[in-house]
Motif scaffolding. Structure first.
Motif, PDB file in Angstrom:
ATOM      1  N   ALA A  39       0.657  -1.196   0.254  1.00  0.00           N
ATOM      2  CA  ALA A  39      -0.047   0.205   0.053  1.00  0.00           C
ATOM      3  C   ALA A  39       0.638   1.139   0.126  1.00  0.00           C
TER       4      ALA A  39
ATOM      5  N   ALA B  66       2.574   1.853  -3.686  1.00  0.00           N
ATOM      6  CA  ALA B  66       1.236   2.088  -4.500  1.00  0.00           C
ATOM      7  C   ALA B  66       0.928   3.750  -4.147  1.00  0.00           C
ATOM      8  N   ARG B  67       1.309   4.177  -2.846  1.00  0.00           N
ATOM      9  CA  ARG B  67       1.264   5.554  -3.008  1.00  0.00           C
ATOM     10  C   ARG B  67       1.930   6.152  -3.477  1.00  0.00           C
TER      11      ARG B  67
ATOM     12  N   ILE C 115       0.019   4.639  -7.974  1.00  0.00           N
ATOM     13  CA  ILE C 115      -0.932   3.668  -9.010  1.00  0.00           C
ATOM     14  C   ILE C 115      -1.565   2.799  -7.860  1.00  0.00           C
ATOM     15  N   ASN C 116      -2.299   2.185  -8.523  1.00  0.00           N
ATOM     16  CA  ASN C 116      -3.346   0.872  -8.033  1.00  0.00           C
ATOM     17  C   ASN C 116      -2.028   0.087  -7.437  1.00  0.00           C
ATOM     18  N   LYS C 117      -3.197  -0.549  -5.615  1.00  0.00           N
ATOM     19  CA  LYS C 117      -1.803  -2.331  -5.314  1.00  0.00           C
ATOM     20  C   LYS C 117      -1.848  -2.938  -6.574  1.00  0.00           C
ATOM     21  N   THR C 118      -3.155  -3.263  -7.378  1.00  0.00           N
ATOM     22  CA  THR C 118      -3.422  -4.286  -8.000  1.00  0.00           C
ATOM     23  C   THR C 118      -2.831  -4.455  -8.821  1.00  0.00           C
ATOM     24  N   THR C 119      -2.181  -3.524  -9.327  1.00  0.00           N
ATOM     25  CA  THR C 119      -0.849  -3.365 -10.156  1.00  0.00           C
ATOM     26  C   THR C 119       0.361  -3.866  -9.543  1.00  0.00           C
TER      27      THR C 119
ATOM     28  N   TYR D 141       0.518  -6.011  -7.444  1.00  0.00           N
ATOM     29  CA  TYR D 141       0.009  -7.773  -7.384  1.00  0.00           C
ATOM     30  C   TYR D 141       0.719  -8.377  -8.049  1.00  0.00           C
TER      31      TYR D 141
END
Length: 75
Positions: free
Chosen positions: A45, A48-49, A53-57, A59
């Motif tokens: 997290a 990503a911050r 970008i999104n956390k999904t990217t 992962y």
């Protein structure tokens, strides 16, 4: 002599998109994400911050590398 810490974040093996440009972009993206994960102690997290970008990217990238959440560290 002191050894520099060894950075680990998955196996390093990744499926690359076809073509030199795709490989270059994917490699650079992976390097940036890995470095940010190392800087944040593997905290997805926070990485990503920092990267906006999104956390999904992250992962999805980690799945390509064979890394698990929390597996990115300095040893």
């Amino acid at each position: 002599d002191t050894l520099a810490p060894q950075a680990t974040c998955g196996s390093g093996a990744a499926s690359e998109p076809e073509g030199a440009l795709g490989e270059s972009l994917r490699g650079r993206e992976d390097a940036i994400i890995r470095q940010t994960l190392l800087e944040t102690g593997g905290h997805v997290a926070a990485a990503a911050r920092r990267l906006a970008i999104n956390k999904t990217t992250i992962y999805r990238s980690m799945k390509r590398w064979g890394a698990r959440p929390g597996s990115c560290s300095l040893q």
